[in-house]
Design a protein around this motif. Structure first.
Motif: not given
Length: 543
Positions: A157, A380, A384
């Motif tokens: 990320w 995102i 997740i």
């Protein structure tokens, strides 16, 4: 063709009557850097045409292609290599048509769409093209993030956020000129090739088996048909057709029959060379994956990794089986692939927006906008779903590109087969038949893939029967609308004649011959070149 075209070459006459009309794409600006092709036809002119093919070839070796190749090799060893060969040949033919459209007419594909279609269809085609560019940018963002994770152990990320820095890198490179930019892309392509050739040295696949898979068509085992469809669908990208038809406009090509034909021929040679390099890279990826995952001495964990081989897992697999350097080489190749795609994606976005809407944004703003749209879903999913979720997102983007391909491919095939647009240089009957067969094959494969995904998704969905029926109705209604859009593009007759049908009449050709084949140059497109070169003002002549 317009009646005025019968008396003299419009390339000659249009230059003397410039206006602000969007239908007159040639612009006179001596301050713009020009890559000039000599009047004398010669194979030495090939160097002047070198460059656009390498920018286009990046789409065939992006992270999305790598993931498809890795899984195909892991599941079917070398059996599907022939698909890469067939797809590469088809890609060369289609990309050559895109280059021909720009060379002959002086307008790229998006501009032809704007002048040909009504406002609503044109707007829909623009939206689809923009979505495809964002879909291409997502695998690039994730591929770069995976590469940073492999090389420096940065979380995925955070790597996604760091890819935004490539915007600044792109802006820094633009000031050095189109030639240096093309050389940089070529260097990155050869870096990727070098890394995977070194991987072949580590993996040591059996050469006879690789050659057999390359030249003997076969579809064996469970899932081979679906894997073949995935490989074909990943090879031709919609944004590439817009990009290639625009990149060729940065050259100053002699506007004689020989000059235009030479330009079309040498662009095909140049594209062929670049696509051969991309082809060898794809073959190497499949060969390495096939050799590693079909070895007789694999551990249980390695076998499990091969069953669902994402980009991130591939690096750990190579490190465990072939050694640490193998993993580093793969990461470097992935990083080069992701970063080179930054440039091509930004340019494609500029050309699409300028062509469909006659609207241009500053390069840094366009890059920032596209990259932001790609980073948000990538970030995102990475937060997740982690690496596994990011790998699945790459697959989803490949499906989106397959879905949108007909809406770029059909206009290209229609325009290049039309004498009202291409004149003397329109596709022959044999070439038209071949390209339409390729087009229908690709579209048929993509439609089959989409229908199969819809049906399998409904069958295996945990939803109740009523919900499944409702989703099925929506899904198949959308499919019918999709097919109706394709039918509209195929059946609609071309209405707008090109304003640049040079030397297509006997009178025009006679004028050129009587002048001793003294050619008239078409000026390189100011708006095209200035997108690439916002600050340069020198002139480069290729002797």
């Amino acid at each position: 063709m317009a009646g005025s075209a019968s008396s003299q070459p419009q390339f000659m006459s249009s230059m003397g009557n410039m206006s602000s009309s969007s239908n007159e794409p040639l612009m006179d600006n001596s301050d713009v850097e020009k890559i000039v092709v000599p009047e004398k036809t010669s194979w030495k002119n090939l160097f002047a045409y070198m460059g656009p093919g390498f920018l286009v070839s990046i789409a065939y070796i992006d992270p999305g292609n790598f993931q498809t190749d890795l899984q195909a090799g892991a599941d079917h060893k070398y059996e599907l290599l022939w698909i890469i060969l067939v797809a590469s040949i088809a890609a060369l033919i289609i990309q050559s048509l895109a280059a021909n459209l720009g060379v002959v007419t002086g307008k790229h594909l998006a501009e032809h769409c704007r002048t040909e279609y009504e406002k609503v269809p044109n707007f829909i085609l623009w939206i689809l093209a923009e979505i495809s560019i964002v879909a291409c940018d997502i695998p690039e963002v994730l591929g770069t993030a995976f590469a940073l994770n492999m090389l420096f152990h940065i979380p995925v990320w955070i790597g996604v956020l760091l890819t935004g820095i490539s915007t600044l890198i792109l802006l820094a490179l633009q000031q050095y000129g189109v030639r240096k930019l093309e050389f940089l892309i070529a260097f990155l392509v050869f870096t990727i090739a070098g890394c995977f050739l070194a991987e072949l040295g580590y993996a040591k696949p059996v050469a006879s088996e690789v050659l057999y898979g390359l030249f003997v068509p076969q579809l064996k085992g469970n899932g081979s048909v679906l894997a073949a469809i995935s490989l074909l669908g990943a090879m031709v990208m919609p944004h590439n057709l817009f990009l290639h038809s625009a990149l060729v406009l940065s050259r100053k090509v002699p506007r004689s029959v020989k000059g235009i034909k030479e330009a079309c021929r040498l662009y095909m040679v140049e594209s062929g060379f670049a696509l051969v390099v991309a082809f060898l890279i794809n073959v190497s990826v499949i060969a390495v994956s096939g050799s590693v995952c079909n070895s007789s001495s694999l551990s249980a964990d390695t076998v499990k990794s091969c069953q669902d081989l994402s980009l991130n897992r591939a690096a750990f697999l190579l490190r465990n089986v072939l050694g640490n350097w193998s993993s580093k080489l793969f990461a470097i190749a992935l990083l080069a692939s992701g970063q080179s795609s930054t440039i091509t994606g930004t340019y494609a976005g500029q050309y699409v927006m300028q062509g469909f809407l006659d609207l241009r944004l500053k390069p840094w703003l366009r890059n920032l906008l596209t990259r932001s749209l790609a980073i948000v879903p990538s970030l995102i999913v990475a937060l997740i779903g982690g690496s596994s979720g990011a790998g699945q997102l790459i697959i989803v983007t490949s499906m989106i590109l397959s879905f949108e391909l007909p809406f770029a491919l059909i206009p290209l095939l229609k325009f290049t087969s039309s004498k009202t647009k291409m004149g003397l240089y329109a596709n022959t009957i044999a070439l038209s038949a071949t390209t339409w067969m390729i087009g229908f094959l690709i579209m048929g494969i993509n439609i089959y893939f989409l229908v199969d995904m819809l049906i399998s998704g409904l069958v295996h969905s945990p939803l109740k029967i009523v919900a499944k029926v409702f989703c099925g109705i929506l899904g198949f209604s959308g499919m019918l609308l999709y097919l109706a859009g394709i039918a509209y593009l195929i059946l609609r007759k071309n209405k707008e004649a090109s304003h640049l049908l040079a030397l297509t009449t006997p009178e025009s050709r006679q004028m050129t011959n009587e002048a001793g084949n003294a050619s008239v140059y078409s000026l390189p497109r100011e708006d095209i070149v200035s997108m690439q070169l916002p600050q340069r003002t020198t002139t480069t002549d290729i002797e």
